[in-house]
Scaffold this active site. Sequence first.
Site, short mmCIF file in Angstrom:
data_model
loop_
_atom_site.label_atom_id
_atom_site.label_comp_id
_atom_site.label_asym_id
_atom_site.label_seq_id
_atom_site.Cartn_x
_atom_site.Cartn_y
_atom_site.Cartn_z
N LYS A 112 0.95 -1.01 -0.34
CA LYS A 112 0.23 0.07 0.04
C LYS A 112 1.16 1.19 -0.16
CE LYS A 112 -4.58 -1.57 1.42
NZ LYS A 112 -5.57 -1.27 2.47
N LYS A 195 -7.04 -9.62 -7.28
CA LYS A 195 -8.27 -9.36 -6.83
C LYS A 195 -8.89 -8.61 -7.03
CE LYS A 195 -7.92 -7.86 -1.92
NZ LYS A 195 -9.39 -7.01 -2.17
N LYS A 198 -11.87 -2.78 -3.51
CA LYS A 198 -12.46 -1.36 -3.33
C LYS A 198 -11.89 0.17 -3.53
CE LYS A 198 -14.87 -2.25 0.99
NZ LYS A 198 -13.67 -2.35 1.62
P1 ATP Z 1 -9.26 -2.37 -0.14
O1 ATP Z 1 -9.69 -1.56 -1.63
O2 ATP Z 1 -10.75 -0.73 0.72
O3 ATP Z 1 -8.97 -2.98 0.91
P2 ATP Z 1 -11.10 -4.50 -0.42
O4 ATP Z 1 -11.67 -4.71 -1.17
O5 ATP Z 1 -10.00 -5.31 -0.36
O6 ATP Z 1 -10.74 -3.06 0.51
P3 ATP Z 1 -12.06 -4.44 3.04
O7 ATP Z 1 -12.87 -3.90 3.67
O8 ATP Z 1 -9.88 -4.79 2.96
O9 ATP Z 1 -12.19 -5.07 1.23
O10 ATP Z 1 -12.58 -6.47 3.66
C1 ATP Z 1 -13.33 -6.84 3.60
C2 ATP Z 1 -13.48 -8.51 3.79
O11 ATP Z 1 -13.63 -8.54 2.30
C3 ATP Z 1 -12.58 -9.23 4.19
O12 ATP Z 1 -12.44 -10.59 4.80
C4 ATP Z 1 -11.48 -9.48 2.84
O13 ATP Z 1 -10.62 -10.71 2.90
C5 ATP Z 1 -12.95 -9.83 2.07
N1 ATP Z 1 -12.54 -9.80 0.46
C6 ATP Z 1 -11.88 -9.06 -0.29
N2 ATP Z 1 -11.97 -8.40 -1.54
C7 ATP Z 1 -12.39 -9.84 -2.01
C8 ATP Z 1 -12.04 -10.83 -3.18
N3 ATP Z 1 -11.83 -9.67 -3.78
N4 ATP Z 1 -12.93 -12.30 -2.59
C9 ATP Z 1 -12.76 -12.28 -2.13
N5 ATP Z 1 -13.03 -11.88 -0.23
C10 ATP Z 1 -12.57 -10.36 -0.69
MG MG Z 2 -8.86 -4.48 1.79
#
Ligand code: ATP
Ligand code: MG
Length: 332
Positions: A112, A195, A198
Site C-alpha cells: 500500500k 483481486k 474497493k
Molecule cells: P480495500 O481495497 O479498501 O482494502 P477491499 O475490497 O479489500 O477494500 P476490505 O474492507 O479490505 O475490502 O475487506 C473486507 C472483507 O472482504 C475481507 O474479509 C476480505 O478478505 C474480503 N475480500 C476483499 N476483497 C475480496 C475478493 N476480491 N474476493 C474475496 N474476498 C474479498
Molecule cells: Mg482490503
Amino acid sequence: RPRVLSGIQPTADSFHLGNYLGAVRQWVAMQDTHDAFYFVPDLHAITVEHDPRTLAARTRNAVAQLLALGLDPQRCTLFVQSHVPEHAQLEWVLGCLTGFGEASRMTQFKDKSLRQGADRATVGLFTYPVLQAADILLYQADGVPVGEDQRQHLELTRDLAQRFNARFGAVFTVPEPFIPTGIAKIQDLQDPTAKMSKSASSPGGIIELLDEPRVNAKKIRSAVTDTEREIRYDPEAKAGISNLLTIYSALTDRKVSELEADYAGKGYGDLKKDLAEVVATFTEPLRERVRVYQDDPAELDRVLARGATRAREIAGATLTAVHERIGFLPPK
Ligand code: ATP
Ligand code: MG
C-alpha cells in the site's frame, strides 16, 4: 459458542461482489453458530488518504449494506470502530510491544505504501496491523474469518497476544486464523490476475452491489477473457472465464461442472449475458433493502448505539485487565 470477529472498511460507497462472496456471506451464516462481532473499521480507513466529507456517509452505507445482506443486530454485535475508544487505547499498548523490524516486514504496508508513494505513506498505515491486533484481542476472539491476504497480520496478532501473556500474565485469548476453505476469491474483471478491490481496482474491474443492473451488465460484457471459445474452468490458462464461472456458481449455488456442461458449444457472449442477469437478480432486491435502511438513519444510529454499548462492555473489561497488568495507576 466460539467467538468470531471481522470487519469491512468504509473505503467506497458500495461493497463489491468479492466482499459479499468472500466475506459477508459467511458472516451471515456464522451468526447462528458463533458469538459474532462485526464492525466497520473507520480508524483503518483513514490510514490511506480519504475525503472527510464522505467518510460518515460511507460508514452508514456500509452498515446499511451489512443489514440488507442479512446481518441481524439481534443475533450479532454490529458496531463502528471509532465508537469504541478502547481500540485505539489498546493499540498504543500493543505498539509498545511491537518491534520496529517486525512491523517493517508486513507486506500489506509495503504494497500500500508503494501504491501511495513512499513519502506519502503515514505512520498510521505502518501501525495498521497493530490496530488490527487490538481489534481482535479486545474481544478475546477465538477465530477471525479473513481472506488469505490477512494471514500475516493474524500471525502478528498471535505473536503479540503470546508476548503480552508471557510478559505480564495471561489476559488474551490467542486467536486461530480461520480462513474458510471453498470460499470464492473474486478477481478484478479487467485484470483477472488481481483481486477485486474497493480501493485498488479500476471502476471497470469491480461489480458494485449498489450499481444499476445495466452498469454491471456493461462491465461483465467488457470483462477481459481469452481468445479461445471454450467455456472451461482453468484459473491458470483462462483466468477471466474462470472468474465469471466462479461468480455465477457462487450466486446460483450451482456447481462449476454443471455450468461447463450447460455452456458446452455456447459462446462467451451467452455466458456474460446470463451472468449479468444472475447478478441483477441478486442486486435488485438488495438495492431496495439498502435504500430502506438508508432512508432511516435514526434507526441505523440506534442499532449502532446498542452495538457500541455491547462491544464496550467486553472491550472495556479487557482494557482494564491490560492496564492493570501493565502497571498503570488506576483512576479513582
Ligand atoms: P480495500 O481495497 O479498501 O482494502 P477491499 O475490497 O479489500 O477494500 P476490505 O474492507 O479490505 O475490502 O475487506 C473486507 C472483507 O472482504 C475481507 O474479509 C476480505 O478478505 C474480503 N475480500 C476483499 N476483497 C475480496 C475478493 N476480491 N474476493 C474475496 N474476498 C474479498
Ligand atoms: Mg482490503
